[in-house]
Design a protein around this motif. Structure first.
Motif, PDB file in Angstrom:
ATOM      1  N   GLY A   1      52.958  96.171  28.356  1.00 56.90           N
ATOM      2  CA  GLY A   1      52.330  95.266  29.295  1.00 56.90           C
ATOM      3  C   GLY A   1      53.363  94.408  30.009  1.00 56.90           C
ATOM      4  O   GLY A   1      54.385  94.026  29.435  1.00 56.90           O
ATOM      5  N   ASP A   2      53.100  94.103  31.309  1.00 53.31           N
ATOM      6  CA  ASP A   2      54.039  93.355  32.144  1.00 53.31           C
ATOM      7  C   ASP A   2      53.801  91.851  32.139  1.00 53.31           C
ATOM      8  O   ASP A   2      54.674  91.092  32.575  1.00 53.31           O
ATOM      9  N   ASP A   3      52.648  91.407  31.693  1.00 46.49           N
ATOM     10  CA  ASP A   3      52.318  89.985  31.595  1.00 46.49           C
ATOM     11  C   ASP A   3      52.713  89.187  32.839  1.00 46.49           C
ATOM     12  O   ASP A   3      53.412  88.180  32.756  1.00 46.49           O
ATOM     13  N   GLY A   4      52.269  89.662  33.989  1.00 45.16           N
ATOM     14  CA  GLY A   4      52.483  88.908  35.223  1.00 45.16           C
ATOM     15  C   GLY A   4      53.698  89.302  36.034  1.00 45.16           C
ATOM     16  O   GLY A   4      53.808  88.919  37.208  1.00 45.16           O
ATOM     17  N   GLU A   5      54.626  90.044  35.454  1.00 42.93           N
ATOM     18  CA  GLU A   5      55.735  90.570  36.239  1.00 42.93           C
ATOM     19  C   GLU A   5      55.201  91.699  37.127  1.00 42.93           C
ATOM     20  O   GLU A   5      54.136  92.270  36.857  1.00 42.93           O
ATOM     21  N   PRO A   6      55.892  92.049  38.225  1.00 45.50           N
ATOM     22  CA  PRO A   6      55.439  93.161  39.066  1.00 45.50           C
ATOM     23  C   PRO A   6      55.205  94.428  38.236  1.00 45.50           C
ATOM     24  O   PRO A   6      55.976  94.730  37.319  1.00 45.50           O
ATOM     25  N   ALA A   7      54.153  95.142  38.559  1.00 50.62           N
ATOM     26  CA  ALA A   7      53.740  96.298  37.757  1.00 50.62           C
ATOM     27  C   ALA A   7      54.880  97.291  37.566  1.00 50.62           C
ATOM     28  O   ALA A   7      55.555  97.685  38.519  1.00 50.62           O
ATOM     29  N   GLY A   8      55.091  97.655  36.309  1.00 51.29           N
ATOM     30  CA  GLY A   8      56.078  98.666  35.978  1.00 51.29           C
ATOM     31  C   GLY A   8      57.496  98.163  35.825  1.00 51.29           C
ATOM     32  O   GLY A   8      58.402  98.943  35.520  1.00 51.29           O
ATOM     33  N   THR A   9      57.729  96.849  35.992  1.00 49.52           N
ATOM     34  CA  THR A   9      59.102  96.335  35.935  1.00 49.52           C
ATOM     35  C   THR A   9      59.503  95.806  34.566  1.00 49.52           C
ATOM     36  O   THR A   9      60.677  95.513  34.340  1.00 49.52           O
ATOM     37  N   ALA A  10      58.557  95.673  33.647  1.00 43.85           N
ATOM     38  CA  ALA A  10      58.876  95.078  32.347  1.00 43.85           C
ATOM     39  C   ALA A  10      58.449  95.979  31.193  1.00 43.85           C
ATOM     40  O   ALA A  10      59.274  96.490  30.442  1.00 43.85           O
ATOM     41  N   GLY A  11      57.137  96.165  31.031  1.00 44.51           N
ATOM     42  CA  GLY A  11      56.641  96.931  29.897  1.00 44.51           C
ATOM     43  C   GLY A  11      57.154  98.355  29.845  1.00 44.51           C
ATOM     44  O   GLY A  11      57.565  98.838  28.779  1.00 44.51           O
ATOM     45  N   LYS A  12      57.172  99.039  30.991  1.00 44.65           N
ATOM     46  CA  LYS A  12      57.608 100.445  30.995  1.00 44.65           C
ATOM     47  C   LYS A  12      59.073 100.613  30.625  1.00 44.65           C
ATOM     48  O   LYS A  12      59.414 101.480  29.799  1.00 44.65           O
ATOM     49  N   PRO A  13      59.995  99.842  31.204  1.00 47.78           N
ATOM     50  CA  PRO A  13      61.396 100.002  30.767  1.00 47.78           C
ATOM     51  C   PRO A  13      61.610  99.584  29.313  1.00 47.78           C
ATOM     52  O   PRO A  13      62.471 100.144  28.625  1.00 47.78           O
ATOM     53  N   MET A  14      60.824  98.637  28.837  1.00 47.29           N
ATOM     54  CA  MET A  14      60.906  98.267  27.419  1.00 47.29           C
ATOM     55  C   MET A  14      60.450  99.427  26.544  1.00 47.29           C
ATOM     56  O   MET A  14      61.100  99.788  25.561  1.00 47.29           O
ATOM     57  N   LEU A  15      59.301 100.038  26.918  1.00 40.75           N
ATOM     58  CA  LEU A  15      58.774 101.161  26.145  1.00 40.75           C
ATOM     59  C   LEU A  15      59.715 102.358  26.203  1.00 40.75           C
ATOM     60  O   LEU A  15      59.872 103.091  25.214  1.00 40.75           O
ATOM     61  N   ALA A  16      60.383 102.558  27.333  1.00 41.04           N
ATOM     62  CA  ALA A  16      61.329 103.671  27.450  1.00 41.04           C
ATOM     63  C   ALA A  16      62.457 103.522  26.438  1.00 41.04           C
ATOM     64  O   ALA A  16      62.899 104.508  25.827  1.00 41.04           O
ATOM     65  N   GLN A  17      62.926 102.290  26.234  1.00 39.27           N
ATOM     66  CA  GLN A  17      63.972 102.057  25.242  1.00 39.27           C
ATOM     67  C   GLN A  17      63.451 102.298  23.825  1.00 39.27           C
ATOM     68  O   GLN A  17      64.126 102.935  23.006  1.00 39.27           O
TER      69      GLN A  17
END
Length: 212
Positions: free
Chosen positions: A72-88
């Protein structure tokens, strides 16, 4: 169901990174299920109530089981937080792990590319500090046997990474045990042979248990 062991976090990790005056505080924790991951995320929202964002990602089960992934991005632009975190996380070959990055905004916008790099790097660096322990997949069984077979069964459990959980004694013995799934077939064959078919084992459901 896979029966090979897998790695999980041995302890919670905290890592802090500052990028253009924004603070990125990353936590990695052992969360054995989705509910535990959500509880961990909420606990950090409560710990840092004044932060701008509490972005998150989790791998709630085995590392390769994508049905238990979430972010989840929790207010950051969609796809800029949760996805790169999950990729790691998904590339680290660690299961039952949750990452939360708490961001205190420093007044300088990073842009979408900068955010992706910041959140991904935060988790990547935290993973570099992570220690793990092994979790083995075990199978719970109940074994009905005569009193004379108790010593034999206890010996077989030791030989096949099994543990006795409970015992009920009446006209015969009923043991609750848990056995490493990798060795269950060998254990059952040895149980049959060494008790001459007089001990009877019945499976329950698959579970996991921490190893060393």
């Amino acid at each position: 169901m896979p029966i090979t062991p897998y790695a999980v976090p041995a302890e919670t990790v905290r890592h802090e990174l500052e990028i253009k005056k924004s603070r990125f505080i990353t936590y990695l924790a052992h969360t054995p299920g989705e509910e535990e991951a959500k509880q961990f995320i909420q606990s950090l929202r409560e710990t840092y109530p004044d932060a701008r964002h509490h972005c998150w990602a989790f791998v709630a089960g085995r590392p390769e089981s994508s049905v238990q992934w979430g972010c989840g991005d929790d207010g950051e632009p969609a796809g800029t937080a949760g996805k790169p975190m999950l990729a790691q996380l998904s590339g680290a070959n660690v299961g039952e792990v949750c990452a939360v990055v708490v961001r205190y905004f420093g007044g300088i916008k990073l842009g979408t590319g900068g955010l992706v790099k910041a959140y991904g790097s935060s988790v990547q660096q935290a993973l570099g500090l992570l220690t793990t322990r092994e979790v083995a997949v075990t199978v719970p069984y109940t074994i009905s046997c005569e009193y004379a077979h108790i010593d034999t069964i206890e010996s077989l459990l030791k030989q096949h990474d099994g543990v006795q959980l409970d015992a009920e004694f009446s006209h015969n013995v009923r043991l609750s045990v848990r056995i490493d799934a990798r060795y269950i077939d060998v254990f059952l064959e040895a149980l049959k042979n060494q008790t001459r078919g007089q001990a009877h084992a019945h499976p329950l459901e698959h579970k996991t248990t921490s190893g060393t």
